[in-house]
Write a protein that holds these residues in place. Structure first.
Motif, short mmCIF file in Angstrom:
data_model
loop_
_atom_site.label_atom_id
_atom_site.label_comp_id
_atom_site.label_asym_id
_atom_site.label_seq_id
_atom_site.Cartn_x
_atom_site.Cartn_y
_atom_site.Cartn_z
N GLY A 281 36.04 49.11 56.61
CA GLY A 281 36.14 47.68 56.81
C GLY A 281 35.23 46.92 55.86
O GLY A 281 35.63 45.89 55.30
N ASN A 282 34.04 47.42 55.65
CA ASN A 282 33.11 46.77 54.72
C ASN A 282 33.64 46.80 53.29
O ASN A 282 33.51 45.82 52.54
CB ASN A 282 31.74 47.45 54.78
N LYS A 283 34.26 47.91 52.90
CA LYS A 283 34.82 48.01 51.55
C LYS A 283 35.98 47.04 51.37
O LYS A 283 36.13 46.41 50.32
CB LYS A 283 35.25 49.44 51.25
N LEU A 284 36.80 46.94 52.42
CA LEU A 284 37.93 46.01 52.34
C LEU A 284 37.44 44.57 52.22
O LEU A 284 37.97 43.78 51.43
CB LEU A 284 38.82 46.17 53.57
N ARG A 285 36.41 44.22 53.00
CA ARG A 285 35.85 42.88 52.89
C ARG A 285 35.23 42.64 51.51
O ARG A 285 35.39 41.56 50.92
CB ARG A 285 34.80 42.66 53.99
N MET A 286 34.52 43.64 50.98
CA MET A 286 33.90 43.49 49.68
C MET A 286 34.95 43.28 48.59
O MET A 286 34.81 42.40 47.74
CB MET A 286 33.07 44.73 49.35
N LEU A 287 36.03 44.08 48.63
CA LEU A 287 37.10 43.91 47.65
C LEU A 287 37.75 42.54 47.78
O LEU A 287 38.08 41.89 46.78
CB LEU A 287 38.14 45.02 47.84
N SER A 288 37.93 42.08 49.01
CA SER A 288 38.54 40.77 49.24
C SER A 288 37.66 39.66 48.69
O SER A 288 38.15 38.70 48.08
CB SER A 288 38.79 40.56 50.73
N TRP A 289 36.35 39.77 48.91
CA TRP A 289 35.43 38.77 48.35
C TRP A 289 35.48 38.78 46.82
O TRP A 289 35.47 37.71 46.19
CB TRP A 289 34.00 39.04 48.83
N CYS A 290 35.53 39.96 46.23
CA CYS A 290 35.62 40.03 44.77
C CYS A 290 36.87 39.34 44.25
O CYS A 290 36.82 38.57 43.28
CB CYS A 290 35.61 41.50 44.31
N ILE A 291 37.99 39.62 44.90
CA ILE A 291 39.25 38.99 44.49
C ILE A 291 39.15 37.47 44.60
O ILE A 291 39.55 36.74 43.69
CB ILE A 291 40.42 39.53 45.34
N LEU A 292 38.61 37.00 45.72
CA LEU A 292 38.52 35.56 45.95
C LEU A 292 37.61 34.88 44.92
O LEU A 292 37.97 33.84 44.34
CB LEU A 292 37.99 35.28 47.36
N LEU A 293 36.45 35.46 44.66
CA LEU A 293 35.51 34.86 43.71
C LEU A 293 36.07 34.87 42.30
O LEU A 293 35.92 33.89 41.55
CB LEU A 293 34.17 35.60 43.77
N LEU A 294 36.74 35.95 41.93
CA LEU A 294 37.34 36.01 40.59
C LEU A 294 38.50 35.02 40.46
O LEU A 294 38.69 34.42 39.40
CB LEU A 294 37.83 37.44 40.29
#
Length: 363
Positions: free
Chosen positions: A291-304
């Protein structure tokens, strides 16, 4: 990520990925300073291994290519791009050799490195055709997409060799729920690839400033546009396309399509991120790392995505400043990479050993 999870070739792949990012940036810089024909021949420059800069060398070069006067700065921009791209090709060859040597080791990738080597070889051919066909937009766009593909696949190889985003099996009861993420992830990846292709077409046809205002275009919501000319992939080979050959209404159509594509891409990717956050919150305590990895990837996508949209708007507001335009090109590549990582993680990548991760059904 611990050292024992890394496979042979990880550091080579990581260095190659970083070098590929430089190649992508240099390619954007070369296009934006109109140095694509800084050297009218290939692989050398006016028949030299380096850019001619002495008076007698320049005189000889211009006698060989009288239609292409020597511009030293543009020549060096082109040649540095070629030197770095050539270094990347040698590095990929080293990765392939190492992969073959260790092919008997468990889960050691072999097909992907070989495919990357074939792709980068094709990229070299596109680099040659870019020059010999005088910046024909179809070839320039294909060359850009090939660069992005090489960058993305090297990044994927690095992920596979790192062992970091090992995929997790999904409980059968939650397969439908996770299937939504998988479908949106693939769709978002394909849409971003399409938007990158539109961006390449904008760049290769010099349409970046066809709409110099926001939110309208040329003071109108629907300015005069010629889509049939703007997206005519059967353009003749032969003219020198430096500076572009299309009429104003055709360039406007290309730019306008890129804007609409940006809007649709933004809406889709934001939807993916929001749904991902919601699904990550339903992970069982046993799968909290996933779950943490999924959230981290989602944050990366959003910020980029936010950075990329901001850079695109800045290009229009400040009339395509060089540093912003290069950053916009790299931003598109990084957004693409973030979605590659997202899909790699979601679809399992390498199955983790031990206890399977489970997802709670939605409330």
């Amino acid at each position: 990520m611990t050292n024992d999870t890394k496979k042979k070739g990880f550091y080579l792949a990581l260095i190659a990925t970083l070098l590929a990012s430089i190649v992508v940036g240099l390619g954007a810089y070369t296009r934006l300073v109109h140095a694509g024909l800084g050297c009218p021949d290939w692989p050398g420059c006016y028949g030299f291994l380096t850019v001619p800069d002495e008076a007698h060398e320049i005189a000889h070069a211009e006698s060989l290519y009288p239609e292409a006067p020597v511009e030293v700065d543009k020549g060096w921009a082109e040649m540095i791009h070629r030197y770095v791209a050539g270094t990347l090709m040698l590095l990929v060859l080293a990765i392939v050799i190492q992969a073959i040597r260790h092919r008997r080791e468990p889960s050691q990738p072999i097909k992907l490195p070989i495919f990357i080597l074939l792709l980068i070889t094709l990229q070299a051919a596109f680099g040659m055709w870019t020059v010999t066909l005088k910046l024909w937009p179809q070839v320039v766009t294909a060359h850009l997409l090939g660069g992005f593909a090489t960058f993305s696949l090297l990044f994927l190889l690095t992920l596979r060799l790192s062992g970091w985003l090992k995929g997790r099996s999904v409980a059968r009861s939650a397969a439908k729920s996770v299937g939504v993420l998988k479908g949106l992830g693939v769709l978002s990846l394909l849409v971003v690839i399409g938007q990158v292709s539109l961006g390449g077409w904008v760049s290769s046809n010099y349409a970046a400033l066809a709409c110099p205002d926001l939110p309208m275009c040329q003071g109108q919501w629907l300015p005069p546009m010629n889509f049939s000319e703007g997206f005519d992939v059967g353009q003749d080979i032969g003219p020198n396309y430096l500076g572009g050959q299309l009429h104003a209404e055709a360039r406007t159509a290309i730019h306008f399509a890129h804007r609409i594509g940006a809007l649709l891409t933004t809406l889709l990717v934001i939807s993916l991120v929001l749904i991902s956050f919601r699904k990550a919150a339903t992970l069982d305590i046993e799968s909290q790392s996933s779950g943490n990895k999924l959230r981290m990837l989602s944050w990366c996508i959003l910020l980029l995505l936010i950075a990329q949209v901001s850079l695109g708007l800045s290009n229009i507001i400040w009339s395509l400043p060089l540093n912003v335009a290069v950053a916009h090109n790299l931003g598109g590549a990084l957004l693409l990479l973030s979605l590659v990582a997202y899909n790699y993680f979601l679809f399992g990548g390498e199955q983790s050993s031990g206890k399977l991760a489970t997802w709670r059904a939605e409330a």
